[in-house]
Design an enzyme around this catalytic site. Sequence first.
Site, mmCIF file in Angstrom:
data_model
loop_
_atom_site.group_PDB
_atom_site.id
_atom_site.type_symbol
_atom_site.label_atom_id
_atom_site.label_comp_id
_atom_site.label_asym_id
_atom_site.label_seq_id
_atom_site.Cartn_x
_atom_site.Cartn_y
_atom_site.Cartn_z
ATOM 1 N N ASP A 1 -4.625 3.243 0.458
ATOM 2 C CA ASP A 1 -3.397 3.984 0.761
ATOM 3 C C ASP A 1 -2.490 4.093 -0.459
ATOM 4 O OD1 ASP A 1 -3.479 4.906 3.446
ATOM 5 O OD2 ASP A 1 -3.509 2.811 4.061
ATOM 6 N N GLU B 1 0.824 -1.206 0.000
ATOM 7 C CA GLU B 1 0.000 0.000 0.000
ATOM 8 C C GLU B 1 0.865 1.266 0.000
ATOM 9 O OE1 GLU B 1 -2.565 -0.036 3.443
ATOM 10 O OE2 GLU B 1 -1.073 -0.993 4.696
HETATM 11 C C1 PEP Z 1 -5.907 0.069 2.067
HETATM 12 O O1 PEP Z 1 -5.116 0.955 2.376
HETATM 13 O O2 PEP Z 1 -6.306 -0.135 0.899
HETATM 14 C C2 PEP Z 1 -6.464 -0.812 3.108
HETATM 15 C C3 PEP Z 1 -7.223 -1.839 2.801
HETATM 16 O O3 PEP Z 1 -6.169 -0.497 4.396
HETATM 17 P P1 PEP Z 1 -6.924 0.646 5.242
HETATM 18 O O4 PEP Z 1 -8.059 1.157 4.410
HETATM 19 O O5 PEP Z 1 -7.354 -0.032 6.485
HETATM 20 O O6 PEP Z 1 -5.830 1.653 5.423
HETATM 21 MG MG MG Z 2 -4.187 0.956 4.309
#
Ligand code: PEP
Ligand code: MG
Length: 584
Positions: free
Chosen positions: A461, A437
């Site tokens: 992210d 990410e």
């Molecule tokens: C992401 O970043 O795509 C993810 C699944 O994590 P979060 O949304 O919890 O940061």
């Molecule tokens: Mg994330």
Amino acid sequence: MKNNMRIKRGVAVSHGIAIAKAFLVDATEYTIPERQINSEDAAQEVGKLEKALHNSIEELKIIIKRLQKKSTKETVPIIDAHIKILQDTYLKSQIVEIIKKELFTAEYAVSKTLRKYIKALSSVDQNSFWGSRINDIYDIERRVIRNLLQEKIKDISEVKESVIIVCRDLNPTETALLDKNKVQGFITDKGGRTSHTAIIARAMGIPAVVALNDITLDVSSGDLIIIDGNTGMVIINPDKETIKKYSVISKNFSSYEKNLLNELKDLPCQTKDDHEITIYANIELPHEIPLITQYGGQGIGLYRTEWLYSEAGLLPSEKEHFNAYKKAVSILKNKKIIVRTLDIGGDKLEPGKENEKNPFLGCRAIRLSLQNLNMFRAQLRGILRASNYGDISIMFPMISAIDEFRQAKSILEQVKDDMRTKKIPFREDIKIGVMIEIPSSAIMADILMKEVDFCSIGTNDLIQYTLAVDRTNEKIAYLYQTSHPSVLRLIKYVIEQGRKHNKPIAMCGEMAGDWLYTVLLVGMGLRIFSTSPIVIPEIKKIITSITLDEAKKVSDNVFVLDSAMEIDKYLRNYTKNIAPQLFE
Ligand code: PEP
Ligand code: MG
């Protein structure tokens, strides 16, 4: 003749169409004057405070009793946490000190004390777990102050007819009391994907659009509202034609969803030419786990564990971790469960500590775990112990470099060794994966792939870090482009490296649950999706309607286009032919 129809766009967080009258929830904020008292009145003010705290706690206890009879009883721990905060002697002593030493009224002292905590939390990403807890503190503040001012709490559970709730952001206690049969949807000024409104709306299966900026100023109670939870569009006072159009869409969409579920739930998820695709679910709160089998999901591709860190106080014990993951196993039996270790930011564990200037670039997720080893070990031990009972894997969030992964893995190995010595059983072949990410880890996928067992692409992210666009900032939301060619290139590279090294690559960011991108992702080689449980039928519908060759052609066509706008337009036209109901 057209009436005063207006259209607003926000962030769609729970899909479906709702048409109903607006019910504007208490948008007014209390402004507490900075009023001083005479020293001889201080004792009386402290008495008032004690009474207000007592009454607030009693109100919350009544709410808990009512909740226990309702389907929303999973929110009881949130209300319980409010009671614990109100019973906290340190908090009370801080308020009393302001009354006695600074000689302020009880309501000003309450507000001053709680606003200090709100301020500490405000610099945190408002979409993050801790950021969205600000609402709880506001909720507590309002309740105590109302009691101090002896006002009766407006109870939105008293809603008498079908309504759409319009508010700045929903308070946990308010949402818990909502009557699902009356509330058709939510629209809010604030909020984001992980805000309370979004979580509750998805759990209730009703449409919601958030981050509409000033919708509470644009709407009056009684205005007719249409929420399009698929596109993020909100229509205020629609004209007759629009009402007719959306009534048809809404009716069709509900029966379409019901049919889809019946048609696809028990069928394997494969393309028309028999290529298997796996669809797992993303879980934010444990009560969502039973939805997985209900919607035909094959396991948990992302078990976010942040909820544990509030329900169990700031730092959950190994046992609390173990119980939570073991419970998931007992519901899902042999299905795969990927537990992601904690993903919250550094300043969020210790309210009052100096805030980070750039929390998204700060001590978040694995960085925080690696700086708080006791906390990290407790979680790892809890996961390992639960792995003895089912197919559990571990996933580390926000890995930015291979040494960070190695470091996390070596802590895990130490924990395993210790458990072996103590003869505590765990799954010896437990799989260890990372979230991709951060662009650096996508670019280094070839290296990471040699050492990890699997990866999951976190597009939420990945997009913000690749495009330098804060995912929570409404002002630049137009720049947050899922299909930006640079993002697609990174994703493609990660998938290719996974294939080359024979490592499973999943996607668990919101892109995986957005049916606009399903054909493209299959064409790019993605074989594992992890989405919110309720959209599984829609994604499955698209997958089962295409061949791999068709999907590859779509991907080839997309990769010659140079802007997200063109790509989205092309994908919309293409997917519309497969599932027109999803784009009406
Ligand atoms: C992401 O970043 O795509 C993810 C699944 O994590 P979060 O949304 O919890 O940061
Ligand atoms: Mg994330």
